[in-house]
Design a protein around this motif. Structure first.
Motif, PDB file in Angstrom:
ATOM      1  N   SER A 173       0.828  -1.224   0.000  1.00 53.15           N
ATOM      2  CA  SER A 173       0.000   0.000   0.000  1.00 53.15           C
ATOM      3  C   SER A 173       0.854   1.262   0.000  1.00 53.15           C
ATOM      4  CB  SER A 173      -0.946   0.003   1.206  1.00 53.15           C
ATOM      5  OG  SER A 173      -1.817  -1.110   1.185  1.00 53.15           O
ATOM      6  N   GLY A 174       1.977   1.203  -0.720  1.00 53.74           N
ATOM      7  CA  GLY A 174       2.812   2.389  -0.911  1.00 53.74           C
ATOM      8  C   GLY A 174       3.709   2.760   0.243  1.00 53.74           C
ATOM      9  N   ALA A 175       3.863   1.878   1.240  1.00 55.96           N
ATOM     10  CA  ALA A 175       4.717   2.178   2.391  1.00 55.96           C
ATOM     11  C   ALA A 175       5.626   0.993   2.690  1.00 55.96           C
ATOM     12  CB  ALA A 175       3.866   2.524   3.609  1.00 55.96           C
ATOM     13  N   ASN A 176       6.783   1.269   3.294  1.00 56.99           N
ATOM     14  CA  ASN A 176       7.743   0.223   3.634  1.00 56.99           C
ATOM     15  C   ASN A 176       7.212  -0.673   4.751  1.00 56.99           C
ATOM     16  OD1 ASN A 176       9.740   1.146   1.808  1.00 56.99           O
ATOM     17  ND2 ASN A 176      10.434   2.680   3.287  1.00 56.99           N
ATOM     18  N   VAL A 177       7.681  -1.934   4.749  1.00 55.51           N
ATOM     19  CA  VAL A 177       7.294  -2.857   5.815  1.00 55.51           C
ATOM     20  C   VAL A 177       8.294  -2.848   6.967  1.00 55.51           C
ATOM     21  CG1 VAL A 177       6.105  -4.341   4.167  1.00 55.51           C
ATOM     22  CG2 VAL A 177       8.449  -4.895   4.840  1.00 55.51           C
ATOM     23  N   GLY A 178       9.554  -2.473   6.682  1.00 52.83           N
ATOM     24  CA  GLY A 178      10.610  -2.589   7.679  1.00 52.83           C
ATOM     25  C   GLY A 178      10.891  -1.301   8.423  1.00 52.83           C
ATOM     26  N   TYR A 179      10.551  -1.269   9.713  1.00 49.92           N
ATOM     27  CA  TYR A 179      10.765  -0.096  10.564  1.00 49.92           C
ATOM     28  C   TYR A 179      11.460  -0.513  11.855  1.00 49.92           C
ATOM     29  CZ  TYR A 179       7.688   3.118   7.957  1.00 49.92           C
ATOM     30  OH  TYR A 179       7.139   3.941   7.011  1.00 49.92           O
ATOM     31  N   SER A 180      12.275   0.396  12.382  1.00 44.93           N
ATOM     32  CA  SER A 180      12.749   0.218  13.753  1.00 44.93           C
ATOM     33  C   SER A 180      11.621   0.616  14.697  1.00 44.93           C
ATOM     34  CB  SER A 180      13.985   1.075  14.017  1.00 44.93           C
ATOM     35  OG  SER A 180      13.661   2.458  13.956  1.00 44.93           O
ATOM     36  N   VAL A 181      11.625   0.023  15.897  1.00 41.21           N
ATOM     37  CA  VAL A 181      10.551   0.272  16.865  1.00 41.21           C
ATOM     38  C   VAL A 181      11.166   0.635  18.204  1.00 41.21           C
ATOM     39  CG1 VAL A 181       8.426  -0.607  17.895  1.00 41.21           C
ATOM     40  CG2 VAL A 181       9.208  -1.517  15.695  1.00 41.21           C
ATOM     41  N   THR A 182      10.614   1.653  18.842  1.00 36.39           N
ATOM     42  CA  THR A 182      11.034   2.045  20.188  1.00 36.39           C
ATOM     43  C   THR A 182       9.894   1.758  21.157  1.00 36.39           C
ATOM     44  OG1 THR A 182      12.430   3.798  19.278  1.00 36.39           O
ATOM     45  CG2 THR A 182      11.916   3.910  21.626  1.00 36.39           C
ATOM     46  N   TYR A 183      10.184   0.998  22.189  1.00 37.52           N
ATOM     47  CA  TYR A 183       9.198   0.651  23.211  1.00 37.52           C
ATOM     48  C   TYR A 183       9.485   1.479  24.467  1.00 37.52           C
ATOM     49  CZ  TYR A 183       8.300  -3.307  20.129  1.00 37.52           C
ATOM     50  OH  TYR A 183       7.990  -4.096  19.036  1.00 37.52           O
ATOM     51  N   PRO A 184       8.521   1.646  25.377  1.00 37.68           N
ATOM     52  CA  PRO A 184       7.301   0.854  25.509  1.00 37.68           C
ATOM     53  C   PRO A 184       6.110   1.334  24.680  1.00 37.68           C
ATOM     54  CG  PRO A 184       7.478   2.333  27.363  1.00 37.68           C
ATOM     55  CD  PRO A 184       8.732   2.517  26.556  1.00 37.68           C
ATOM     56  N   LEU A 185       6.234   2.456  23.977  1.00 33.44           N
ATOM     57  CA  LEU A 185       5.091   2.978  23.229  1.00 33.44           C
ATOM     58  C   LEU A 185       4.896   2.303  21.884  1.00 33.44           C
ATOM     59  CD1 LEU A 185       5.401   6.818  23.956  1.00 33.44           C
ATOM     60  CD2 LEU A 185       3.993   5.115  25.131  1.00 33.44           C
ATOM     61  N   GLY A 186       5.911   1.563  21.418  1.00 37.50           N
ATOM     62  CA  GLY A 186       5.795   0.885  20.121  1.00 37.50           C
ATOM     63  C   GLY A 186       5.883   1.835  18.947  1.00 37.50           C
ATOM     64  N   THR A 187       6.638   2.917  19.107  1.00 37.26           N
ATOM     65  CA  THR A 187       6.746   3.935  18.057  1.00 37.26           C
ATOM     66  C   THR A 187       7.664   3.451  16.938  1.00 37.26           C
ATOM     67  OG1 THR A 187       6.472   5.668  19.712  1.00 37.26           O
ATOM     68  CG2 THR A 187       7.337   6.324  17.565  1.00 37.26           C
ATOM     69  N   MET A 188       7.144   3.437  15.705  1.00 38.94           N
ATOM     70  CA  MET A 188       7.953   3.070  14.546  1.00 38.94           C
ATOM     71  C   MET A 188       8.523   4.322  13.909  1.00 38.94           C
ATOM     72  SD  MET A 188       5.800  -0.065  12.774  1.00 38.94           S
ATOM     73  CE  MET A 188       4.122   0.533  13.050  1.00 38.94           C
ATOM     74  N   SER A 189       9.830   4.300  13.586  1.00 37.67           N
ATOM     75  CA  SER A 189      10.457   5.525  13.092  1.00 37.67           C
ATOM     76  C   SER A 189      11.383   5.261  11.907  1.00 37.67           C
ATOM     77  CB  SER A 189      11.210   6.229  14.227  1.00 37.67           C
ATOM     78  OG  SER A 189      12.122   5.329  14.846  1.00 37.67           O
ATOM     79  N   ASN A 190      12.632   4.865  12.156  1.00 34.07           N
ATOM     80  CA  ASN A 190      13.620   4.739  11.089  1.00 34.07           C
ATOM     81  C   ASN A 190      13.202   3.692  10.059  1.00 34.07           C
ATOM     82  OD1 ASN A 190      15.228   6.547  12.546  1.00 34.07           O
ATOM     83  ND2 ASN A 190      16.145   4.887  13.726  1.00 34.07           N
ATOM     84  N   ASN A 191      13.260   4.081   8.774  1.00 36.93           N
ATOM     85  CA  ASN A 191      12.888   3.156   7.707  1.00 36.93           C
ATOM     86  C   ASN A 191      13.508   3.620   6.383  1.00 36.93           C
ATOM     87  OD1 ASN A 191      10.396   4.277   5.765  1.00 36.93           O
ATOM     88  ND2 ASN A 191      10.667   5.432   7.648  1.00 36.93           N
ATOM     89  N   PRO A 192      13.691   2.694   5.435  1.00 35.53           N
ATOM     90  CA  PRO A 192      13.509   1.262   5.640  1.00 35.53           C
ATOM     91  C   PRO A 192      14.665   0.675   6.447  1.00 35.53           C
ATOM     92  CG  PRO A 192      14.357   1.653   3.444  1.00 35.53           C
ATOM     93  CD  PRO A 192      14.115   3.001   4.061  1.00 35.53           C
ATOM     94  N   ARG A 193      14.341  -0.293   7.270  1.00 33.63           N
ATOM     95  CA  ARG A 193      15.333  -1.052   8.022  1.00 33.63           C
ATOM     96  C   ARG A 193      15.042  -2.527   7.780  1.00 33.63           C
ATOM     97  NH1 ARG A 193      16.910   3.357   7.924  1.00 33.63           N
ATOM     98  NH2 ARG A 193      17.837   4.615   9.611  1.00 33.63           N
ATOM     99  N   TRP A 194      16.101  -3.306   7.668  1.00 35.81           N
ATOM    100  CA  TRP A 194      15.987  -4.697   7.244  1.00 35.81           C
ATOM    101  C   TRP A 194      16.138  -5.658   8.424  1.00 35.81           C
ATOM    102  CZ3 TRP A 194      17.198  -0.810   4.083  1.00 35.81           C
ATOM    103  CH2 TRP A 194      16.784  -0.851   2.735  1.00 35.81           C
ATOM    104  N   PHE A 195      15.050  -6.364   8.731  1.00 39.84           N
ATOM    105  CA  PHE A 195      15.115  -7.450   9.705  1.00 39.84           C
ATOM    106  C   PHE A 195      16.241  -8.392   9.311  1.00 39.84           C
ATOM    107  CE2 PHE A 195      13.656 -11.956  10.250  1.00 39.84           C
ATOM    108  CZ  PHE A 195      13.880 -12.066  11.605  1.00 39.84           C
ATOM    109  N   THR A 196      17.103  -8.691  10.261  1.00 36.44           N
ATOM    110  CA  THR A 196      18.246  -9.559  10.009  1.00 36.44           C
ATOM    111  C   THR A 196      18.129 -10.753  10.939  1.00 36.44           C
ATOM    112  OG1 THR A 196      19.585  -7.642   9.394  1.00 36.44           O
ATOM    113  CG2 THR A 196      20.764  -9.665   9.958  1.00 36.44           C
ATOM    114  N   GLY A 197      17.692 -11.875  10.376  1.00 37.11           N
ATOM    115  CA  GLY A 197      17.435 -13.027  11.226  1.00 37.11           C
ATOM    116  C   GLY A 197      16.834 -14.173  10.451  1.00 37.11           C
ATOM    117  N   SER A 198      15.939 -14.923  11.094  1.00 37.96           N
ATOM    118  CA  SER A 198      15.379 -16.116  10.468  1.00 37.96           C
ATOM    119  C   SER A 198      13.992 -16.416  11.035  1.00 37.96           C
ATOM    120  CB  SER A 198      16.289 -17.329  10.700  1.00 37.96           C
ATOM    121  OG  SER A 198      16.402 -17.606  12.087  1.00 37.96           O
ATOM    122  N   ILE A 199      13.195 -17.147  10.242  1.00 36.10           N
ATOM    123  CA  ILE A 199      11.924 -17.686  10.711  1.00 36.10           C
ATOM    124  C   ILE A 199      11.904 -19.179  10.397  1.00 36.10           C
ATOM    125  CG2 ILE A 199      10.668 -15.512  10.396  1.00 36.10           C
ATOM    126  CD1 ILE A 199       9.434 -16.790   7.820  1.00 36.10           C
TER     127      ILE A 199
END
Length: 319
Positions: A173-199
């Motif tokens: 929908s025209g927006a990036n999926v990868g964001y950094s998140v700051t808790y405890p408020l769950g604020t998403m800010s820096n983007n795009p950021r790439w999850f580095t890991g595994s599922i």
């Protein structure tokens, strides 16, 4: 003739074992395989996170059984959490918090001695239906690492077994999926950021009757009246065909179905202390999760309150 028949049976059983093992084998998708610049050298400090999307087009439901993320040894001992949203698939709003996001699991402290991709959860089993995509957010009680924006990691999508992991600059929908998140408020800010890991995931097998109810957990032991909180299950059985029904009770004796709440997770609110449990059904048999009591935080009594601007809020007096 008998010998030939026994050989045929043996071959059939071996084929069945091999087929069954392949059918329910676990698959791991890693951003560290077949990629460049997934270095995990960017990140945020204490109580932070990263978002990514998983899309299932495998032809049937899958169970997500493990998630790993890149961490340095300074984050050893972190307490991880895994959130998901079926509606906030991209962009910075709403924040990673209820009611738009639901908490799947809170892990136990994870200790490790080597920097790299670390598996975070024990006993994770989260079902993703076919032809469905969910956005996930990993929360770390300590610092978390990810990759980008420079150098740009490639690729941003990884697919195996009909399941696609999407990170960074993949757009929905025209927006990036990868964001950094700051808790405890769950604020998403820096983007795009790439999850580095595994599922890690496996095809969801049929449910077993009777099911196992597991335990009900709440992300809050007590809440303010009318404030949302999240309920989830741990240790419960999973499988296709298994249904869920949340129930509530004022006294842990008489329970009433919560209309329309038929998932393994629940976001709700209350105005009085309430017990909650889930009825799991497979076929003609049901089992209940161990109930949890969510209390109510005390409300200030009536009266006139004076706040001294030179004192901390805790030192405010009433009269």
């Amino acid at each position: 003739m008998i010998q030939f028949s026994l050989k045929l049976k043996t071959i059939f059983l071996l084929a069945l074992v091999i087929f069954s093992s392949g059918l329910f084998a676990q698959t791991t998708i890693s951003t560290q395989v077949g990629s460049t610049n997934y270095t995990g050298t960017n990140g945020l400090g204490a109580n932070s996170g990263i978002t990514f999307v998983v899309e299932n087009t495998s032809g049937g439901p899958i169970n997500l059984t493990q998630v790993g993320t890149y961490l340095t040894t300074t984050s050893s001992g972190t307490v991880p959490k895994l959130w998901y949203s079926a509606t906030s698939l991209s962009g910075a709003t709403p924040p990673v918090a209820s009611p738009d996001w639901a908490l799947i699991i809170t892990g136990t402290p994870v200790s490790f001695a080597t920097t790299g991709v670390i598996d975070l959860f024990t006993g994770l089993s989260f079902q993703i239906p076919n032809n469905t995509q969910y956005r996930f957010a990993i929360e770390s009680s300590t610092a978390i690492q990810y990759s980008g924006p420079t150098p740009v990691p490639t690729p941003s999508t990884f697919t195996s077994g009909g399941v696609t992991l999407k990170s960074g600059d993949v757009q929905i929908s025209g927006a990036n999926v990868g964001y950094s998140v700051t808790y405890p408020l769950g604020t998403m800010s820096n983007n795009p950021r790439w999850f580095t890991g595994s599922i890690t995931f496996e095809p969801a097998s049929p449910c077993v009757s009777p099911p196992t109810g597991g335990s009900t957990v709440s992300n809050q032991s007590s809440v303010c009246p009318g404030l949302n909180f999240n309920l989830s299950l741990i240790g419960q059985s999973v499988g296709t065909g298994q249904t869920f029904q949340w129930q509530s009770s004022p006294d842990n004796i008489t329970y009433t179905d919560i209309v329309g709440e038929t998932n393994a997770n629940l976001t709700t609110n209350q105005f009085a202390p309430t017990y909650y449990k889930n009825r799991l059904t497979c076929g003609a048999q049901s089992a209940f999760s161990t109930p949890v009591l969510v209390g109510i935080l005390p409300i200030l009594g009536t009266g006139t309150y004076t706040i001294n601007k030179n004192q901390s809020r805790r030192a405010a007096s009433s009269r």
